[in-house]
Design a protein around this motif. Sequence first.
Motif, PDB file in Angstrom:
ATOM      1  N   ILE A  36       1.675   7.633  -9.181  1.00  0.00           N
ATOM      2  CA  ILE A  36       2.821   7.360  -8.313  1.00  0.00           C
ATOM      3  C   ILE A  36       3.519   6.073  -8.748  1.00  0.00           C
ATOM      4  O   ILE A  36       2.889   5.030  -8.919  1.00  0.00           O
ATOM      5  CB  ILE A  36       2.388   7.247  -6.840  1.00  0.00           C
ATOM      6  CG1 ILE A  36       1.800   8.577  -6.360  1.00  0.00           C
ATOM      7  CG2 ILE A  36       3.572   6.866  -5.955  1.00  0.00           C
ATOM      8  CD1 ILE A  36       1.251   8.545  -4.959  1.00  0.00           C
ATOM      9  N   HIS A  37       4.815   6.174  -8.931  1.00  0.00           N
ATOM     10  CA  HIS A  37       5.615   5.038  -9.400  1.00  0.00           C
ATOM     11  C   HIS A  37       6.966   5.079  -8.714  1.00  0.00           C
ATOM     12  O   HIS A  37       7.524   6.156  -8.507  1.00  0.00           O
ATOM     13  CB  HIS A  37       5.786   5.131 -10.925  1.00  0.00           C
ATOM     14  CG  HIS A  37       6.450   3.927 -11.525  1.00  0.00           C
ATOM     15  ND1 HIS A  37       5.783   2.753 -11.764  1.00  0.00           N
ATOM     16  CD2 HIS A  37       7.737   3.735 -11.925  1.00  0.00           C
ATOM     17  CE1 HIS A  37       6.622   1.886 -12.299  1.00  0.00           C
ATOM     18  NE2 HIS A  37       7.806   2.460 -12.403  1.00  0.00           N
ATOM     19  N   PRO A  38       7.506   3.920  -8.320  1.00  0.00           N
ATOM     20  CA  PRO A  38       6.965   2.571  -8.469  1.00  0.00           C
ATOM     21  C   PRO A  38       5.893   2.256  -7.427  1.00  0.00           C
ATOM     22  O   PRO A  38       5.599   3.092  -6.573  1.00  0.00           O
ATOM     23  CB  PRO A  38       8.204   1.685  -8.266  1.00  0.00           C
ATOM     24  CG  PRO A  38       9.070   2.481  -7.350  1.00  0.00           C
ATOM     25  CD  PRO A  38       8.864   3.912  -7.744  1.00  0.00           C
ATOM     26  N   TYR A  39       5.380   1.031  -7.482  1.00  0.00           N
ATOM     27  CA  TYR A  39       4.279   0.663  -6.593  1.00  0.00           C
ATOM     28  C   TYR A  39       4.697   0.703  -5.126  1.00  0.00           C
ATOM     29  O   TYR A  39       3.882   1.020  -4.257  1.00  0.00           O
ATOM     30  CB  TYR A  39       3.757  -0.731  -6.960  1.00  0.00           C
ATOM     31  CG  TYR A  39       2.589  -1.175  -6.120  1.00  0.00           C
ATOM     32  CD1 TYR A  39       1.379  -0.489  -6.150  1.00  0.00           C
ATOM     33  CD2 TYR A  39       2.696  -2.277  -5.268  1.00  0.00           C
ATOM     34  CE1 TYR A  39       0.305  -0.882  -5.371  1.00  0.00           C
ATOM     35  CE2 TYR A  39       1.632  -2.679  -4.487  1.00  0.00           C
ATOM     36  CZ  TYR A  39       0.441  -1.980  -4.539  1.00  0.00           C
ATOM     37  OH  TYR A  39      -0.617  -2.380  -3.760  1.00  0.00           O
ATOM     38  N   SER A  40       5.963   0.401  -4.836  1.00  0.00           N
ATOM     39  CA  SER A  40       6.436   0.457  -3.446  1.00  0.00           C
ATOM     40  C   SER A  40       6.335   1.884  -2.907  1.00  0.00           C
ATOM     41  O   SER A  40       6.033   2.080  -1.723  1.00  0.00           O
ATOM     42  CB  SER A  40       7.871  -0.054  -3.342  1.00  0.00           C
ATOM     43  OG  SER A  40       8.710   0.575  -4.279  1.00  0.00           O
ATOM     44  N   GLU A  41       6.569   2.881  -3.759  1.00  0.00           N
ATOM     45  CA  GLU A  41       6.420   4.283  -3.331  1.00  0.00           C
ATOM     46  C   GLU A  41       4.947   4.594  -3.091  1.00  0.00           C
ATOM     47  O   GLU A  41       4.600   5.314  -2.144  1.00  0.00           O
ATOM     48  CB  GLU A  41       6.983   5.219  -4.395  1.00  0.00           C
ATOM     49  CG  GLU A  41       6.812   6.706  -4.096  1.00  0.00           C
ATOM     50  CD  GLU A  41       7.714   7.213  -2.975  1.00  0.00           C
ATOM     51  OE1 GLU A  41       7.440   8.323  -2.469  1.00  0.00           O
ATOM     52  OE2 GLU A  41       8.682   6.516  -2.607  1.00  0.00           O
ATOM     53  N   TYR A  42       4.078   4.051  -3.938  1.00  0.00           N
ATOM     54  CA  TYR A  42       2.627   4.213  -3.743  1.00  0.00           C
ATOM     55  C   TYR A  42       2.218   3.655  -2.384  1.00  0.00           C
ATOM     56  O   TYR A  42       1.496   4.292  -1.612  1.00  0.00           O
ATOM     57  CB  TYR A  42       1.882   3.506  -4.872  1.00  0.00           C
ATOM     58  CG  TYR A  42       0.375   3.450  -4.687  1.00  0.00           C
ATOM     59  CD1 TYR A  42      -0.439   4.475  -5.164  1.00  0.00           C
ATOM     60  CD2 TYR A  42      -0.231   2.368  -4.041  1.00  0.00           C
ATOM     61  CE1 TYR A  42      -1.818   4.431  -5.001  1.00  0.00           C
ATOM     62  CE2 TYR A  42      -1.607   2.315  -3.873  1.00  0.00           C
ATOM     63  CZ  TYR A  42      -2.389   3.349  -4.353  1.00  0.00           C
ATOM     64  OH  TYR A  42      -3.755   3.308  -4.178  1.00  0.00           O
TER      65      TYR A  42
END
Length: 359
Positions: A36-42
């Motif tokens: 999952i990318h970017p980390y904010s989406e993770y």
Amino acid sequence: MLVHICCSVDSHFFLQRLREEFPQERLVGFFYDPNIHPYSEYRLRLLDVQRSCRKLGVELIEGPYDFEAWLDAVRGLEAEPEKGARCGVCFERRFAVSAKKAREIGESRMTSTLLTSPKKSIAQLKDAGERIAAKEGVSFVTVDYRSGGGTQRQQEEAKRAKLYRQDYCGCLYALTQQRQQQKIPADELFSPLDGRLLPGSIEERLALYEERIALEEAGRDYTIVRQKFLNHRLKLGWVRHKKETLASYILPYSTMKRRYTKGRVQMEYDGLYWFNREEIRFLTLERYNERSGCGYGTLRELIASPPPFETDLKVRESCGMGLWDLSPLIVLERVPEGTLEILIESENYRDVREKLVVL
């Protein structure tokens, strides 16, 4: 049984069906999704999975976010389509770590909520799951909760439970391909250095879903609605005078027909400097502070820590630039005489954002 979890839309329905089919099993969720990318989406997907598991009373373990290792694993497969070889490698990596975790916590069986995702191949998942799990001495449980109207019930449950419904699988490469086909920018990959929340961004959604949880904990009722709007992203911009790049702040929705122009200021009226090309207007920092209600000492302070996006929209409006005006508006310390060079590379596009409505 350890349940590898990819997202709440899949897991909420899947976990309920598993309980019906395996009532004697202890279910342990394992969120391991370094793709999952970017980390904010993770973080956003993890947040919603945590909420879902709390509601269902399912224990949840978060795996490592080893994104760099995932990139190495799929190297050379960047151009593969959905359900192609890259997905196979991705499944194998996530199943290998999940199988190790199952053995570590004493579970002899594992499965994955990927099985209920309509965009994934059950046959591909079954093959990878059984082969990888066997290496760790764990059995992989393949279930089909899609057929017989299962996918429709899953979507209905996601809507009823007010789950976060993402619109891409999570993979950087699949996202890029999807946005290219849609002919819109992959704004999920825009992350301003100043940390400001951009409309329609993942960071804005993350703040919304965090507020949603706070409302639930406070016993407040709410709903989440969707809004169509014209979105904007500034990719690149600068102002030069006598070959020197000036400190400048380009307000949202500043759009040029061509990315580069040069000319000079032709008049000053009511604190605005009017350029003779591309309908460009300038403000000094002093005038910007007056119109925004801010108190920036230098332009660099404004650039590094700008006000909320909505403040800049109000500044545009105060300059006579309403909702449909895409003329560039630029803030300078002072507006010099002579020729100015200006470059603005930006995108305007139709988009949808979510809004939280407290009832």
